[in-house]
Write a protein that holds these residues in place. Structure first.
Motif, PDB file in Angstrom:
ATOM      1  N   LEU A 316       0.843  -1.197   0.000  1.00  0.00           N
ATOM      2  CA  LEU A 316       0.000   0.000   0.000  1.00  0.00           C
ATOM      3  C   LEU A 316       0.880   1.249   0.000  1.00  0.00           C
ATOM      4  O   LEU A 316       0.667   2.181  -0.793  1.00  0.00           O
ATOM      5  CB  LEU A 316      -0.899  -0.021   1.251  1.00  0.00           C
ATOM      6  CG  LEU A 316      -1.519   1.292   1.732  1.00  0.00           C
ATOM      7  CD1 LEU A 316      -2.721   1.644   0.864  1.00  0.00           C
ATOM      8  CD2 LEU A 316      -1.980   1.179   3.197  1.00  0.00           C
ATOM      9  N   ALA A 317       1.883   1.250   0.885  1.00  0.00           N
ATOM     10  CA  ALA A 317       2.783   2.406   0.980  1.00  0.00           C
ATOM     11  C   ALA A 317       3.508   2.605  -0.350  1.00  0.00           C
ATOM     12  O   ALA A 317       3.635   3.730  -0.851  1.00  0.00           O
ATOM     13  CB  ALA A 317       3.786   2.193   2.112  1.00  0.00           C
ATOM     14  N   TRP A 318       3.958   1.522  -0.934  1.00  0.00           N
ATOM     15  CA  TRP A 318       4.679   1.596  -2.213  1.00  0.00           C
ATOM     16  C   TRP A 318       3.767   2.168  -3.302  1.00  0.00           C
ATOM     17  O   TRP A 318       4.166   3.068  -4.050  1.00  0.00           O
ATOM     18  CB  TRP A 318       5.180   0.194  -2.600  1.00  0.00           C
ATOM     19  CG  TRP A 318       6.038   0.176  -3.824  1.00  0.00           C
ATOM     20  CD1 TRP A 318       7.394   0.355  -3.878  1.00  0.00           C
ATOM     21  CD2 TRP A 318       5.592  -0.018  -5.185  1.00  0.00           C
ATOM     22  NE1 TRP A 318       7.823   0.277  -5.182  1.00  0.00           N
ATOM     23  CE2 TRP A 318       6.750   0.048  -6.004  1.00  0.00           C
ATOM     24  CE3 TRP A 318       4.359  -0.238  -5.779  1.00  0.00           C
ATOM     25  CZ2 TRP A 318       6.691  -0.092  -7.387  1.00  0.00           C
ATOM     26  CZ3 TRP A 318       4.294  -0.379  -7.159  1.00  0.00           C
ATOM     27  CH2 TRP A 318       5.453  -0.304  -7.949  1.00  0.00           C
ATOM     28  N   LEU A 319       2.559   1.649  -3.392  1.00  0.00           N
ATOM     29  CA  LEU A 319       1.617   2.094  -4.435  1.00  0.00           C
ATOM     30  C   LEU A 319       1.330   3.592  -4.303  1.00  0.00           C
ATOM     31  O   LEU A 319       1.271   4.318  -5.298  1.00  0.00           O
ATOM     32  CB  LEU A 319       0.298   1.313  -4.348  1.00  0.00           C
ATOM     33  CG  LEU A 319       0.335  -0.150  -4.815  1.00  0.00           C
ATOM     34  CD1 LEU A 319      -0.898  -0.917  -4.336  1.00  0.00           C
ATOM     35  CD2 LEU A 319       0.433  -0.227  -6.349  1.00  0.00           C
ATOM     36  N   ILE A 320       1.191   4.062  -3.060  1.00  0.00           N
ATOM     37  CA  ILE A 320       0.912   5.489  -2.846  1.00  0.00           C
ATOM     38  C   ILE A 320       2.157   6.310  -3.177  1.00  0.00           C
ATOM     39  O   ILE A 320       2.103   7.294  -3.902  1.00  0.00           O
ATOM     40  CB  ILE A 320       0.472   5.753  -1.387  1.00  0.00           C
ATOM     41  CG1 ILE A 320      -0.862   5.066  -1.102  1.00  0.00           C
ATOM     42  CG2 ILE A 320       0.376   7.252  -1.117  1.00  0.00           C
ATOM     43  CD1 ILE A 320      -1.319   5.175   0.345  1.00  0.00           C
ATOM     44  N   ARG A 321       3.303   5.895  -2.648  1.00  0.00           N
ATOM     45  CA  ARG A 321       4.535   6.668  -2.841  1.00  0.00           C
ATOM     46  C   ARG A 321       4.919   6.750  -4.313  1.00  0.00           C
ATOM     47  O   ARG A 321       5.386   7.779  -4.793  1.00  0.00           O
ATOM     48  CB  ARG A 321       5.682   6.037  -2.030  1.00  0.00           C
ATOM     49  CG  ARG A 321       6.958   6.865  -2.027  1.00  0.00           C
ATOM     50  CD  ARG A 321       7.992   6.303  -1.070  1.00  0.00           C
ATOM     51  NE  ARG A 321       8.253   4.892  -1.299  1.00  0.00           N
ATOM     52  CZ  ARG A 321       9.029   4.406  -2.265  1.00  0.00           C
ATOM     53  NH1 ARG A 321       9.657   5.218  -3.083  1.00  0.00           N
ATOM     54  NH2 ARG A 321       9.193   3.106  -2.402  1.00  0.00           N
ATOM     55  N   GLU A 322       4.686   5.666  -5.046  1.00  0.00           N
ATOM     56  CA  GLU A 322       5.024   5.647  -6.472  1.00  0.00           C
ATOM     57  C   GLU A 322       3.972   6.364  -7.318  1.00  0.00           C
ATOM     58  O   GLU A 322       4.096   6.433  -8.542  1.00  0.00           O
ATOM     59  CB  GLU A 322       5.145   4.195  -6.956  1.00  0.00           C
ATOM     60  CG  GLU A 322       6.381   3.477  -6.451  1.00  0.00           C
ATOM     61  CD  GLU A 322       7.653   3.898  -7.176  1.00  0.00           C
ATOM     62  OE1 GLU A 322       7.582   4.183  -8.387  1.00  0.00           O
ATOM     63  OE2 GLU A 322       8.711   3.949  -6.529  1.00  0.00           O
ATOM     64  N   GLY A 323       2.903   6.821  -6.681  1.00  0.00           N
ATOM     65  CA  GLY A 323       1.851   7.514  -7.431  1.00  0.00           C
ATOM     66  C   GLY A 323       1.031   6.577  -8.307  1.00  0.00           C
ATOM     67  O   GLY A 323       0.421   6.997  -9.291  1.00  0.00           O
ATOM     68  N   VAL A 324       1.027   5.306  -7.971  1.00  0.00           N
ATOM     69  CA  VAL A 324       0.268   4.345  -8.780  1.00  0.00           C
ATOM     70  C   VAL A 324      -1.231   4.515  -8.537  1.00  0.00           C
ATOM     71  O   VAL A 324      -2.035   4.477  -9.469  1.00  0.00           O
ATOM     72  CB  VAL A 324       0.694   2.889  -8.463  1.00  0.00           C
ATOM     73  CG1 VAL A 324      -0.147   1.897  -9.248  1.00  0.00           C
ATOM     74  CG2 VAL A 324       2.182   2.697  -8.762  1.00  0.00           C
ATOM     75  N   ALA A 325      -1.599   4.723  -7.288  1.00  0.00           N
ATOM     76  CA  ALA A 325      -3.028   4.869  -6.982  1.00  0.00           C
ATOM     77  C   ALA A 325      -3.180   5.644  -5.685  1.00  0.00           C
ATOM     78  O   ALA A 325      -2.237   5.755  -4.893  1.00  0.00           O
ATOM     79  CB  ALA A 325      -3.690   3.495  -6.855  1.00  0.00           C
ATOM     80  N   THR A 326      -4.375   6.170  -5.486  1.00  0.00           N
ATOM     81  CA  THR A 326      -4.637   6.905  -4.241  1.00  0.00           C
ATOM     82  C   THR A 326      -5.003   5.923  -3.132  1.00  0.00           C
ATOM     83  O   THR A 326      -5.416   4.792  -3.400  1.00  0.00           O
ATOM     84  CB  THR A 326      -5.825   7.862  -4.416  1.00  0.00           C
ATOM     85  OG1 THR A 326      -6.989   7.074  -4.721  1.00  0.00           O
ATOM     86  CG2 THR A 326      -5.574   8.857  -5.540  1.00  0.00           C
ATOM     87  N   ALA A 327      -4.865   6.401  -1.894  1.00  0.00           N
ATOM     88  CA  ALA A 327      -5.250   5.563  -0.749  1.00  0.00           C
ATOM     89  C   ALA A 327      -6.719   5.148  -0.879  1.00  0.00           C
ATOM     90  O   ALA A 327      -7.067   3.994  -0.618  1.00  0.00           O
ATOM     91  CB  ALA A 327      -5.017   6.327   0.553  1.00  0.00           C
ATOM     92  N   ASP A 328      -7.561   6.089  -1.299  1.00  0.00           N
ATOM     93  CA  ASP A 328      -8.991   5.776  -1.447  1.00  0.00           C
ATOM     94  C   ASP A 328      -9.199   4.644  -2.440  1.00  0.00           C
ATOM     95  O   ASP A 328      -9.971   3.719  -2.194  1.00  0.00           O
ATOM     96  CB  ASP A 328      -9.762   6.998  -1.978  1.00  0.00           C
ATOM     97  CG  ASP A 328     -10.079   7.960  -0.854  1.00  0.00           C
ATOM     98  OD1 ASP A 328      -9.964   7.556   0.313  1.00  0.00           O
ATOM     99  OD2 ASP A 328     -10.433   9.117  -1.158  1.00  0.00           O
ATOM    100  N   ASP A 329      -8.517   4.742  -3.592  1.00  0.00           N
ATOM    101  CA  ASP A 329      -8.709   3.722  -4.622  1.00  0.00           C
ATOM    102  C   ASP A 329      -8.152   2.362  -4.183  1.00  0.00           C
ATOM    103  O   ASP A 329      -8.691   1.315  -4.541  1.00  0.00           O
ATOM    104  CB  ASP A 329      -8.086   4.163  -5.955  1.00  0.00           C
ATOM    105  CG  ASP A 329      -9.069   5.012  -6.772  1.00  0.00           C
ATOM    106  OD1 ASP A 329     -10.210   5.220  -6.289  1.00  0.00           O
ATOM    107  OD2 ASP A 329      -8.716   5.464  -7.878  1.00  0.00           O
TER     108      ASP A 329
END
Ligand code: COA
Length: 662
Positions: A316-329
């Motif tokens: 989750l942290a990686w996906l957010i930090r890399e701009g892959v997806a928002t926390a909501d999504d």
């Protein structure tokens, strides 16, 4: 529909996903050209669509007749014909990059230039596929979950060349189809759902392989503790072990840092593919016949839920930090794509981000796997005090959490709990008459707050409470001590007869007065690292805040004397064996476990909890005739409450009760 300019859609590939996708489009009113390479496959697909529509119709879930919807689907084996008149194309052929590229290359020749192309791939880069066409900006990923008619989630994937217009159209289209889209802003292997899913699966597998955890226990923990609809191994069986293996391998080939699961390879090589072959991790009555593995309600409770989920939180942290997806999504993805009853940010913030980092560091050292290195975003959060709910900020902000600081304690109102935090970490939260009075005051402050259903008492730093402040014993007079003990006793009685359940979260040393506070609470959950004891005799004194009595009642005179006369410290595990604590968990799982108990207790009728607590606490001090009389009277009080009427009615009406505390 018309606002999107999409009327006719081609679905290429009529297999498991393709036929379901065609059904979804037809149900939403689109004209569908369904294409596959043989009439047989198409006939089979049409039959499956009709069966599925009829099932939905019987359940009253269709706005139109089955025939009306079926009439929108045309089939063909000719790709050129399938695509020549469409505004939108969904590719759902087998997961083979060359095959998919060929389809797109051909389709690109015959489809109108304005038509948008999407691939339902779960493993092949969208960018790479788009390069087979001359409409790279009108190309995106549109990943449906299986089965498409039932699963709400659709991942919309942006390739390197995908235009914003295309993303917007696909997102809106997904909504028109009655789906919940999430945007995957970078074409990363596994997108959101599979990345999260396989982090959990691979950790589950590691625990079995490296630590000998039993498969069924791990699945039991996932269901009984985490509340997931299926455990990781059940789910692998359900998805198909060959499919799962294929997806993990494909993700790893594209740079998903992970270790493969040898169990998957082994079973697949033996032809054990899960439900579809009749056997995988579990045995089924026959191929394709799913029966839920039998799991007892108390099974798996000793396994660590935070450790199992920590790699997914790291993801989750990686996906957010890399701009892959928002926390909501990402939260939406796990709720709708995996049917988790909670979002990952919710889990992480409740468990505590410091605890997640701790769990990852432990995992990294036991497994030796680099992928468990905590993500820089998590480390940054911990460094800046974003620890989750307990600091009011984590992946999310919690402005509703109220904090009140006293001299020696903190009162944090985080409904449905109020947390009383003994707060002199440098002095191991030693107990003073002032601290005792502050605890009493804090309890009184939240007593009439209907939002607070449970109180948790815990310590900051490495101790719960290392006992009474020994300084006060120097040159103390008997009368001074008599008075000091009165403060301690009123505090422990206040806890014991408090009108809401009180949980002691024993995070470290619980010695002397510390253990006496914990023993006055209704439930005790201890960290594996906690040490407990009544060491007073070592100072030439004896317990004075109820230790001689409550320890004897919790255990027996023999154990009580053993601990009080020797003054020795015991581990949390020993305390569990003696019946002094209810549960022992790893340090990093304490906060999660306590919140789980809080939620459970908060779901119960508060007055019944109060009355039950009184019946037990008063009853234990009186002769049994008097206690039973008390129990009967309190039963009488309970039956007079609105909650009792509701509880009984809800049971008879087969629904969940709604308790109001009246
Ligand atoms: N009363 C007063 N001060 C206490 C205390 C107590 N019950 N327990 C710990 N402290 C203080 C220590 O004096 C020390 O203060 P300092 O930093 O100013 O020297 C600080 O808390 C940290 O404790 P320390 O002893 O350095 O930690 P440790 O990890 O070496 O040992 C304990 C931890 C709990 C084993 C040890 O502190 C201890 O035995 N405490 C007394 C426990 C006790 O007898 N309780 C019953 C009292 S009736």
């Amino acid at each position: 529909m018309s606002t999107l300019g999409i009327k006719r859609v081609a679905v290429i590939g009529a297999g498991t996903m393709g036929h379901g996708i065609a059904e979804v489009f037809a149900m939403a009113g689109f004209e569908v050209n369904l294409m596959d390479i043989s009439e047989d496959i198409l006939r089979n697909a049409i039959n499956r669509i009709r069966d599925s529509l009829e099932r939905l119709s019987r359940r009253g879930e269709l706005r139109e007749g089955v025939d009306v919807i079926m009439a929108r689907i045309r089939t063909t084996t000719d790709l050129a014909r399938a695509v020549s008149d469409v505004d939108f194309l969904v590719e759902a052929v087998p997961e083979n990059a060359e095959l998919k590229k060929n389809v797109f290359r051909e389709a690109d020749k015959y489809a109108p230039p304005h038509a948008i192309f999407v691939s339902n791939t779960s493993t092949i880069p969208i960018t790479e596929l788009s390069e087979a066409t001359n409409r790279r900006d009108k190309f995106a990923g549109m990943h449906f979950m299986n089965p498409p008619p039932l699963m709400k989630l659709v991942e919309v994937i942006r390739g390197k060349y995908t235009s914003d217009d295309t993303i917007n159209t696909v997102v809106q289209l997904a909504r028109v189809l009655g789906k919940e889209p999430v945007v995957v802003n970078k074409d990363v292997p596994g997108f959101i759902v599979n990345r999260v899913l396989f982090r959990v699966m691979l950790e589950a597998c590691r625990e079995v392989v490296q630590e000998g955890v039993k498969i069924v226990d791990l699945d039991a923990m996932a269901r009984n503790v985490l509340g997931l609809p299926m455990g990781p191994f059940e789910l692998l069986d359900y998805i198909g072990l060959d499919t799962s293996l294929f997806i993990v391998k494909a993700m790893m080939e594209r740079g998903f840092r992970a270790h493969p699961c040898p169990l998957l390879e082994e079973l697949v090589s033996k032809g054990k593919l899960g439900v579809k072959s009749g056997e995988g991790f579990y045995k089924y009555p026959g191929p394709g016949q799913y029966v839920k593995p039998k799991i007892l309600p108390e099974q798996g409770l000793d396994l660590d839920p935070v450790r199992l989920m920590a790699p997914a939180i790291n993801e989750l942290a990686w996906l957010i930090r890399e701009g892959v997806a928002t926390a909501d999504d990402i939260d939406k993805s796990v709720r709708l794509g995996l049917n988790y009853p909670w979002g990952l940010t919710e889990f992480a913030d409740e468990a505590g981000l410091d605890n997640i980092v701790d769990a990852l560091n432990t995992l990294k050292s036991v497994s030796g796997w680099e992928e468990y290195e905590p993500d820089p975003l998590l480390l940054e959060y911990v460094k800046t005090g974003r620890l989750g709910r307990k600091t009011g900020k984590g992946f999310r902000d919690y402005p509703e959490i109220e904090e009140r600081r006293f001299e020696e304690i903190i009162l944090r109102v985080d409904p449905p709990a109020a947390w009383i935090i003994l707060n002199k970490p440098d002095k191991l939260n030693v107990l003073t008459p002032r601290m005792a009075d502050e605890i009493v005051n804090a309890l009184r402050m939240v007593e009439d707050d209907p939002r607070v259903r449970v109180v948790v008492i815990t310590g900051s730093g490495r101790a719960f409470c290392a006992g009474a402040d020994i300084n006060q014993f120097q040159n103390a007079t008997p009368i001074q001590m008599f008075k000091a003990m009165r403060h301690y006793q009123s505090m422990t009685l206040e806890i014991e007869y408090y009108t809401k359940p009180v949980i002691a979260a024993i995070n470290g040393y619980a010695l002397g007065g510390g253990l006496e506070i914990a023993m006055a609470c209704d439930l005790r959950i201890a960290s594996e690292e906690a040490l407990l004891g009544q060491p007073e005799v070592n100072l030439g004194i004896i317990p004075g805040a109820g230790g001689t009595q409550r320890l004897t009642r919790l255990t027996n005179p023999g154990i009580s004397k053993e601990l009080i006369l020797t003054g020795k410290q015991i581990s949390a595990t020993k305390a569990l064996e003696y019946g002094i604590v209810n549960r022992v968990v790893p340090k990093h799982a304490l906060e999660y476990e306590v919140r789980r108990w809080v939620k459970d207790l908060a779901s119960k009728p508060p007055l019944a909890l109060m009355l039950a607590k009184y019946a037990i606490n008063y009853g234990i001090e009186a002769p049994i005739w008097s206690s039973l009389n008390g129990e009967a009277s309190l039963f009488g009080v309970a039956i007079s409450t609105k909650d009792a009427a509701e509880g009984v009615r809800a049971f008879l009406e087969k629904r969940r009760p709604k308790f109001t505390g009246e």
